[in-house]
Design an enzyme around this catalytic site. Structure first.
Site, mmCIF file in Angstrom:
data_model
loop_
_atom_site.group_PDB
_atom_site.id
_atom_site.type_symbol
_atom_site.label_atom_id
_atom_site.label_comp_id
_atom_site.label_asym_id
_atom_site.label_seq_id
_atom_site.Cartn_x
_atom_site.Cartn_y
_atom_site.Cartn_z
ATOM 1 N N PRO A 176 0.813 -1.235 0.000
ATOM 2 C CA PRO A 176 0.000 0.000 0.000
ATOM 3 C C PRO A 176 0.836 1.271 0.000
ATOM 4 O O PRO A 176 0.435 2.282 -0.589
ATOM 5 C CB PRO A 176 -0.824 -0.132 1.285
ATOM 6 C CG PRO A 176 -0.932 -1.611 1.501
ATOM 7 C CD PRO A 176 0.409 -2.145 1.093
ATOM 8 N N ASP A 177 1.998 1.245 0.659
ATOM 9 C CA ASP A 177 2.856 2.427 0.651
ATOM 10 C C ASP A 177 3.419 2.701 -0.730
ATOM 11 O O ASP A 177 3.640 3.855 -1.114
ATOM 12 C CB ASP A 177 4.017 2.238 1.630
ATOM 13 C CG ASP A 177 3.598 2.381 3.075
ATOM 14 O OD1 ASP A 177 2.433 2.727 3.309
ATOM 15 O OD2 ASP A 177 4.429 2.148 3.969
ATOM 16 N N GLN A 178 3.674 1.637 -1.488
ATOM 17 C CA GLN A 178 4.258 1.808 -2.815
ATOM 18 C C GLN A 178 3.258 2.404 -3.810
ATOM 19 O O GLN A 178 3.655 3.126 -4.730
ATOM 20 C CB GLN A 178 4.766 0.464 -3.358
ATOM 21 C CG GLN A 178 5.752 -0.249 -2.457
ATOM 22 C CD GLN A 178 6.993 0.570 -2.168
ATOM 23 O OE1 GLN A 178 7.459 1.329 -3.005
ATOM 24 N NE2 GLN A 178 7.540 0.411 -0.971
ATOM 25 N N GLN A 208 -5.122 5.648 3.039
ATOM 26 C CA GLN A 208 -4.419 4.525 2.414
ATOM 27 C C GLN A 208 -5.270 3.256 2.423
ATOM 28 O O GLN A 208 -5.200 2.456 1.495
ATOM 29 C CB GLN A 208 -3.097 4.263 3.133
ATOM 30 C CG GLN A 208 -1.996 5.236 2.753
ATOM 31 C CD GLN A 208 -0.664 4.779 3.293
ATOM 32 O OE1 GLN A 208 -0.240 5.232 4.345
ATOM 33 N NE2 GLN A 208 0.002 3.897 2.590
#
Length: 347
Positions: A176-178, A208
């Protein structure tokens, strides 16, 4: 700055940490924006000592994770917990177009930088807040990592072997951060276009968890309709022959009409296609850096600078904001402005 770049002339104040916030600002930089990264002497971007931080050195300037993600940015080290540091940020925002932050909910307010106040003070400013669950709703106070986002968004339940355990990508990837940086950059650019028409900025509230759920697409719709998909692992509904099998040289994906090797990171990096692409590039100092996921025929994207040392741009940025050398000296003497952290490496 190349005036052919789409965001040439746009200034970003980057309060982002790790990937979610920092990489969102990096994408804006890749499109031509100027990015001023702000960290506190007591609150570094955790990527600065993610791995390999050696006590007794200026470890904070040598993290490959930090430099990979933050190449090309100016660096200001400023204590935002002190009212004098907060006043400096407000000076910087006078000439900024965008503020990017991914603190947990309430931290920006604690710094005296509440989005509502910023929008009133700077009507043209675009404030992009990237958080776990967004600023409202029943789970708004949840603090998450990529792994917990995969779990709460429904992604982990669909990942893993058929009949086996659910799986998360974990610290290796934090999926999810990417991907949130792609959504965030697109939303910010849209807000810039809207501001050019209306003269008004906006507060972008990006969850997110919601963005990760969005990635599930039709699978989420099917589940909402009472027909959730089973976890299939490497199997396919459409091609019974599709599988992952072990071969002499490693692993291979096969399907009814072909096959492809399962590459590890080394194999990908050594491939001719990868070397000719832009996923990973080199900064002028020869160090590998996060690449550029897009290109323009009339404006070739490139990496112009590597990662800046902590506080390297303190004087230049603050002088441009109108502070005198005496004021800058007093901030440094008070420990509000710094070029080194107040602590040793955390890892």
């Amino acid at each position: 700055m190349d005036n052919l770049a789409p965001l040439s002339g746009i200034r970003v104040v980057d309060l982002g940490w790790l990937t979610a916030g920092a990489a969102s600002a990096t994408l804006l930089l890749d499109l031509g924006a100027e990015v001023i990264k702000i960290e506190g002497p007591g609150a570094l971007d955790p990527f600065r000592d993610w791995i390999g931080a050696e006590p007794g050195t200026d470890w904070w300037n040598h993290s490959p994770f930090y430099n990979f993600t933050n190449r090309g940015k100016s660096s200001v080290c400023l204590d935002l917990k002190d009212p004098r540091g907060q006043a400096v940020v407000l000076r910087l925002l006078e000439n900024a177009d965008i503020l990017v932050e991914n603190y947990r909910r309430g931290v920006l307010e604690a710094f005296g930088l509440a989005p509502k106040m910023l929008r009133e003070k700077f009507p043209r400013l675009i404030v992009a807040s990237i958080s776990s669950q967004g600023s409202d709703g029943p789970e708004r106070d949840m603090v998450s990592f990529g792994s917990t986002l995969e779990a709460t968004a429904g992604l982990a339940a669909l990942t893993g072997p058929s009949g086996g355990d659910a799986a998360i990508t974990g610290r290796n990837i934090n999926y999810p951060d990417q991907v949130v940086c792609l959504f965030a950059a697109g939303a910010i650019i849209s807000a810039v276009a809207r501001r050019d028409k209306t003269g008004e900025g906006v507060h972008l509230d990006l969850s997110q968890r919601e963005l990760t759920s969005f990635l599930l697409g039709e699978e989420l719709l099917a589940a909402a309709a009472g027909a959730p998909s089973a976890r299939l692992g490497n199997a396919s509904r459409d091609d019974a022959a599709e599988a992952v099998i072990r071969v002499d040289e490693g692993w291979q994906v096969v399907w009814s009409t072909g096959a492809a090797p399962v590459r590890d990171g080394i194999a990908v990096a050594e491939s001719e296609k990868f070397r000719s692409g832009t996923a990973v590039l080199q900064s002028p100092d020869g160090i590998a850096a996060k690449g550029v996921p897009f290109s323009f025929g009339t404006w070739p994207a490139s990496i112009r600078r590597g990662g800046a040392k902590l506080g390297e741009s303190n004087v230049a940025v603050l002088q441009e904001a109108g502070l005198s050398m005496q004021e800058i000296h007093e901030l440094k003497e008070a420990g509000i402005l710094a070029e080194a952290p107040r602590r040793g490496p955390a890892r």
